[in-house]
Scaffold this motif. Structure first.
Motif: not given
Length: 289
Positions: A92-112
């Protein structure tokens, strides 16, 4: 004595964590570049998220009964449960960091939406963590087994360097070939800025170094003895990354994602973004060589 034992335990734990994360990248990096998984995760229901987590945990628990990401694997149920929780956390941590790096998880993305992407992308990553010791084996070598590790002339150094370059190129091409023809790279490049590209380069170098020189995979100790032109850990990592970037660029040109009349900034963005999975493939190629 006690302090030395504690330090050794922490060192072993860190190596196990690095090995698990490296196995996750080797297994899960292609899916991290799959937009269909991003989209599915964006609207998946909480019930399906819980099911995905539970199913992943069950599979990882079964794998940890026989394999796992630690050198001292055990069939004890309680230890397997602890390792399964840890493997899930690493995924979860590593895939999450990668998604942040790819800007697929940003502050504009909903929590769900962010949770859905994170959980679905972490499934193959977590399986890779649990299978870490099965990819390329544990490091069974021992320093000093060669009676004369520094023997060999310049031709041998050149041969070792050529072997690593070839293995890196083959591994990088295999991974890049699967991602380059898709629309993920252009989509990611549209939002990439200079700072994100620098972060992507740094992450590529760190992940590549960890897979080859810190995860404890097969023949790691022998790699520290190599005498090639670029056979020192940091020098080899940088040289291998440049080869991986070249492989990524070749695949982008091959699939006509880049054209010779495109601006150099576009070439740079596309190549660096594809360079991360290519670097992971290149590291796997060097380990398998």
């Amino acid at each position: 004595m006690l302090r030395m034992q504690v330090e050794e335990q922490w060192k072993t734990e860190l190596t196990d964590l690095v090995r698990g994360a490296s196995g996750g990248f080797l297994f899960g990096i292609p899916l991290l570049y799959t937009m269909e998984v991003w989209w599915i995760g964006s609207y998946v229901s909480p019930v399906r998220m819980l099911f995905a987590l539970g199913f992943t945990f069950l599979i990882v628990f079964l794998l940890n009964q026989t394999s796992g990401f630690r050198n001292d694997t055990t069939t004890q149920t309680f230890d397997a449960l602890k390792d399964s929780v840890e493997a899930l956390a690493i995924g979860i941590v590593c895939s999450g960091l990668t998604l942040v790096l790819l800007q697929e998880i940003t502050f504009n993305v909903s929590l769900s939406g962010a949770l859905g992407k994170l959980i679905y992308e972490s499934v193959p990553f977590t399986l890779g963590v649990a299978l870490a010791n099965q990819f390329l084996g544990k490091d069974q070598s021992r320093l000093g087994t060669d009676s004369n590790p520094k023997q060999g002339s310049n031709p041998k150094k050149g041969s070792a360097t050529l072997s690593d370059i070839s293995a890196t190129l083959i591994g990088a091409l295999i991974i890049a070939f699967n991602i380059a023809p898709t629309d993920e790279i252009p989509m990611l490049a549209s939002a990439a800025t200079g700072g994100w590209l620098l972060a992507m380069m740094a992450a590529s170098l760190v992940i590549s170094y960890c897979i080859v020189f810190a995860a404890g995979f097969g023949r790691q100790a022998q790699r520290y003895q190599h005498q090639g032109v670029f056979q020192r850990p940091f020098g080899e990592t940088i040289a291998a990354y440049l080869v991986s970037l070249f492989a990524a660029m070749l695949m982008l040109v091959f699939f006509q994602k880049l054209h010779f009349d495109d601006p150099w900034q576009l070439w740079l963005r596309y190549t660096i973004l594809l360079g991360l999975p290519a670097a992971v493939g290149g590291a796997a190629g060097r380990l398998a060589a």
